[in-house]
Design a protein around this motif. Structure first.
Motif, PDB file in Angstrom:
ATOM      1  N   MET A   1       0.976  -1.383  -0.360  1.00 20.09           N
ATOM      2  CA  MET A   1       0.097  -0.021   0.053  1.00 20.09           C
ATOM      3  C   MET A   1       0.578   1.056   0.111  1.00 20.09           C
ATOM      4  O   MET A   1       2.014   1.167   0.519  1.00 20.09           O
ATOM      5  N   LEU A   2       0.607   2.099  -0.750  1.00 17.46           N
ATOM      6  CA  LEU A   2       0.828   3.435  -0.584  1.00 17.46           C
ATOM      7  C   LEU A   2       0.468   5.231   0.559  1.00 17.46           C
ATOM      8  O   LEU A   2      -0.411   4.317   0.742  1.00 17.46           O
ATOM      9  N   LYS A   3       1.217   5.515   1.011  1.00 19.60           N
ATOM     10  CA  LYS A   3       0.721   5.980   2.063  1.00 19.60           C
ATOM     11  C   LYS A   3       0.265   7.825   0.707  1.00 19.60           C
ATOM     12  O   LYS A   3       1.076   7.647   0.375  1.00 19.60           O
ATOM     13  N   GLU A   4      -1.025   8.146   1.158  1.00 18.84           N
ATOM     14  CA  GLU A   4      -1.425   9.403   0.685  1.00 18.84           C
ATOM     15  C   GLU A   4      -0.461  10.462   2.104  1.00 18.84           C
ATOM     16  O   GLU A   4       0.195  10.485   3.020  1.00 18.84           O
ATOM     17  N   PRO A   5      -0.185  11.552   1.274  1.00 18.45           N
ATOM     18  CA  PRO A   5       0.463  12.973   1.823  1.00 18.45           C
ATOM     19  C   PRO A   5       0.115  13.198   2.837  1.00 18.45           C
ATOM     20  O   PRO A   5      -1.580  13.039   2.824  1.00 18.45           O
ATOM     21  N   THR A   6       0.627  13.106   3.862  1.00 22.87           N
ATOM     22  CA  THR A   6       0.460  12.827   5.203  1.00 22.87           C
ATOM     23  C   THR A   6      -1.009  14.500   5.329  1.00 22.87           C
ATOM     24  O   THR A   6      -2.017  14.639   6.182  1.00 22.87           O
ATOM     25  N   SER A   7      -0.500  15.969   4.894  1.00 21.23           N
ATOM     26  CA  SER A   7      -1.493  17.452   4.828  1.00 21.23           C
ATOM     27  C   SER A   7      -2.611  17.176   3.754  1.00 21.23           C
ATOM     28  O   SER A   7      -3.377  17.734   4.305  1.00 21.23           O
ATOM     29  N   ALA A   8      -3.131  16.046   3.410  1.00 20.46           N
ATOM     30  CA  ALA A   8      -4.802  15.497   1.987  1.00 20.46           C
ATOM     31  C   ALA A   8      -5.079  15.762   3.105  1.00 20.46           C
ATOM     32  O   ALA A   8      -6.380  16.524   3.376  1.00 20.46           O
ATOM     33  N   TYR A   9      -5.059  15.350   4.610  1.00 20.26           N
ATOM     34  CA  TYR A   9      -6.013  14.652   5.808  1.00 20.26           C
ATOM     35  C   TYR A   9      -5.515  14.858   6.999  1.00 20.26           C
ATOM     36  O   TYR A   9      -4.357  14.610   7.265  1.00 20.26           O
ATOM     37  N   ARG A  10      -6.442  15.421   7.893  1.00 20.98           N
ATOM     38  CA  ARG A  10      -5.872  15.860   9.480  1.00 20.98           C
ATOM     39  C   ARG A  10      -6.069  14.470  10.020  1.00 20.98           C
ATOM     40  O   ARG A  10      -6.183  14.568  11.483  1.00 20.98           O
ATOM     41  N   ARG A  11      -7.596  14.164   9.860  1.00 14.86           N
ATOM     42  CA  ARG A  11      -8.628  13.910  10.666  1.00 14.86           C
ATOM     43  C   ARG A  11      -8.296  12.066  10.652  1.00 14.86           C
ATOM     44  O   ARG A  11      -8.674  11.534  11.262  1.00 14.86           O
ATOM     45  N   ILE A  12      -7.652  12.143   9.906  1.00 19.42           N
ATOM     46  CA  ILE A  12      -8.161  10.272   9.211  1.00 19.42           C
ATOM     47  C   ILE A  12      -6.392   9.862   8.400  1.00 19.42           C
ATOM     48  O   ILE A  12      -6.145  10.614   7.799  1.00 19.42           O
ATOM     49  N   GLU A  13      -6.425   8.691   8.484  1.00 17.45           N
ATOM     50  CA  GLU A  13      -5.210   8.222   7.598  1.00 17.45           C
ATOM     51  C   GLU A  13      -5.460   7.663   5.939  1.00 17.45           C
ATOM     52  O   GLU A  13      -6.916   6.614   6.538  1.00 17.45           O
ATOM     53  N   VAL A  14      -5.397   8.103   5.410  1.00 14.73           N
ATOM     54  CA  VAL A  14      -5.915   7.185   4.083  1.00 14.73           C
ATOM     55  C   VAL A  14      -4.603   6.490   3.009  1.00 14.73           C
ATOM     56  O   VAL A  14      -3.297   7.140   2.940  1.00 14.73           O
ATOM     57  N   GLN A  15      -4.333   5.363   3.281  1.00 12.93           N
ATOM     58  CA  GLN A  15      -3.329   4.136   2.185  1.00 12.93           C
ATOM     59  C   GLN A  15      -3.900   4.254   0.800  1.00 12.93           C
ATOM     60  O   GLN A  15      -5.375   2.966   0.973  1.00 12.93           O
ATOM     61  N   PRO A  16      -3.516   4.811  -0.155  1.00 15.62           N
ATOM     62  CA  PRO A  16      -4.262   4.694  -1.356  1.00 15.62           C
ATOM     63  C   PRO A  16      -3.495   3.163  -1.422  1.00 15.62           C
ATOM     64  O   PRO A  16      -2.818   2.454  -1.721  1.00 15.62           O
ATOM     65  N   GLN A  17      -4.473   2.289  -2.802  1.00 15.04           N
ATOM     66  CA  GLN A  17      -3.861   0.861  -3.001  1.00 15.04           C
ATOM     67  C   GLN A  17      -3.196   0.774  -4.508  1.00 15.04           C
ATOM     68  O   GLN A  17      -3.403   2.163  -4.674  1.00 15.04           O
ATOM     69  N   GLU A  18      -2.318   0.217  -4.251  1.00 14.47           N
ATOM     70  CA  GLU A  18      -1.219  -0.203  -4.943  1.00 14.47           C
ATOM     71  C   GLU A  18      -1.992  -0.158  -6.854  1.00 14.47           C
ATOM     72  O   GLU A  18      -1.191   0.606  -7.796  1.00 14.47           O
ATOM     73  N   SER A  19      -3.460  -0.468  -6.336  1.00 14.85           N
ATOM     74  CA  SER A  19      -3.966  -0.808  -7.575  1.00 14.85           C
ATOM     75  C   SER A  19      -4.023   0.205  -8.337  1.00 14.85           C
ATOM     76  O   SER A  19      -4.351   0.218  -9.861  1.00 14.85           O
ATOM     77  N   GLY A  20      -4.019   1.423  -8.136  1.00 13.30           N
ATOM     78  CA  GLY A  20      -4.513   2.755  -9.174  1.00 13.30           C
ATOM     79  C   GLY A  20      -5.162   3.189  -8.183  1.00 13.30           C
ATOM     80  O   GLY A  20      -5.783   4.329  -8.725  1.00 13.30           O
TER      81      GLY A  20
END
Ligand code: SIN
Length: 290
Positions: free
Chosen positions: A1-20
Motif C-alpha cells: 500500500m502507498l501512503k497518501e501525503p499526510t497534509s491531505a487529511y488531518r483527521r484520518i489516515e488514507v492509504q491508497p491501494q497499489e492498484s491505482g
C-alpha cells in the motif's frame, strides 16, 4: 500500500491501494457519529478513491445504519427481501451447502436500472470464508480517460438502456434457477422496465467522466440496432474489465467497504463453496445520472 501525503487529511489516515484506485481509511471509529470534519474528510477520500475500506470496524447493524445515514439517505433496494425489521439492510448470506451461483457474480453498478441509482453501497463483513469471496472493482473513470479522443467522441453522445430483466425478470436468471439460495429474491415483471442513462456519466462531486455501462444491467443503446449495440457494449465491457483498471478487495471479518456506484462496477467472486459467507449491505440514495 502507498501512503497518501499526510497534509491531505488531518483527521484520518488514507492509504491508497497499489492498484491505482481504492484506499484504506484508518484512524476513526465508525461505531459512533463522526465529527463533522472527520466525516467531510471521509467523503473527500471516498470521492478521490471511489472504493474505501475501513478495517477493524465490527459494527452492529444499528451502527451500520447510522453510519450509512451520515453519508446520505438510504437508497431503495428492490427484488431482494430485506432483513426482518430492517427494511434498509440486506443480509447477503450464503450457506456452506449452497450450490447456486453466489450473489453479485457478474459485473454491475448497483441498481443502474433505477432513475436515480444509489450513489454508494456499504458492505460490512460478518463471516468471511477462509478461501475465495473477494470483491473486484473496476475504475470506470480511468477506463474512460484511457480511451482515444476519437473513441471518446463516438461514445460521448450515446445513451444506454438499463434494465433489471436479465437477473430479476420473471424469466430471468434467478426465476429459472433450481438450486437452493438463502437470499430471498423476488423476481417480478417490474424488472422488465427500462431506463435510459448517458453512456458516459459525469461524477457530481469530482466532475470526472466515467464509462458507465455493465453487462448485467445495460441491455442496449438508444437508436442503435441490437447488433450495433452489442458491438459497442461488448467493446466497453472488455475495455472496462482490463486488469489495469481492477482493484481486488480481500475481506477480513469486521471490515466496512463503501464504493461509489457512479464511477465503478463490481463483481463478487465465488470460490468459497462449502464455507459460510455473511455480509450486510446498505445503499445511499443517488441522483439522476448526467
Ligand atoms: C454485491 O453487492 O454485488 C455483492 C458484493 C459481495 O458480496 O462481495
Amino acid at each position: 500500500m502507498l501512503k497518501e501525503p499526510t497534509s491531505a487529511y488531518r483527521r484520518i489516515e488514507v492509504q491508497p491501494q497499489e492498484s491505482g484506485f481504492g484506499a484504506e481509511i484508518t484512524g476513526l471509529d465508525l461505531s459512533r457519529p463522526l465529527p463533522a470534519e472527520t466525516l467531510s474528510e471521509v467523503k473527500a477520500a471516498w470521492a478521490a478513491h471511489a472504493v474505501v475500506a475501513f478495517p477493524d470496524q465490527p459494527l452492529s447493524l444499528d451502527a451500520l445504519e447510522a453510519f450509512t445515514l451520515q453519508i446520505g439517505p438510504f437508497g431503495e433496494d428492490p427484488f431482494i427481501k430485506p432483513m426482518p425489521g430492517r427494511p434498509n439492510v440486506l443480509e447477503l448470506r450464503r450457506e456452506p451447502d449452497e450450490t447456486a451461483t453466489n450473489f453479485g457474480a457478474g459485473w454491475h453498478s448497483d441498481w443502474s436500472f433505477q432513475a436515480a441509482p444509489p450513489a454508494a453501497t456499504i458492505l460490512r463483513s460478518e463471516v468471511v470464508p477462509p478461501v475465495g469471496g473477494d470483491t473486484l472493482f473496476c475504475d470506470a473513470t480511468r477506463a474512460w480517460e484511457a480511451l482515444s479522443p476519437a473513441m471518446q467522441r463516438l461514445l460521448m453522445p450515446l445513451r444506454a438502456v438499463h434494465s433489471a430483466s436479465r437477473p430479476y425478470g420473471t424469466r430471468g436468471v434467478f426465476a429459472r434457477e433450481t438450486e437452493k439460495r438463502t437470499l430471498q429474491i423476488i423476481s417480478s415483471p417490474e424488472a422488465e422496465k427500462t431506463q435510459v442513462h448517458p453512456l458516459v456519466r459525469t461524477h457530481p462531486v469530482t466532475g470526472r467522466k466515467a464509462l458507465w455501462v455493465s453487462p448485467v444491467y445495460t441491455v442496449g443503446v438508444e437508436g442503435l440496432t441490437d447488433e450495433e449495440a452489442a458491438a459497442i457494449l461488448g467493446f466497453c465491457f472488455k475495455h472496462l474489465t482490463q486488469e489495469r483498471f481492477i482493484y481486488r478487495h480481500k475481506w477480513r471479518p469486521g471490515m466496512v467497504l463503501m464504493w461509489d456506484n457512479r464511477c465503478t462496477m463490481h463483481f463478487a467472486e465465488g470460490g468459497y463453496d462449502g464455507h459460510l459467507r455473511v455480509m450486510h449491505r446498505t445503499t445511499v440514495a443517488g441522483d439522476t445520472p448526467v
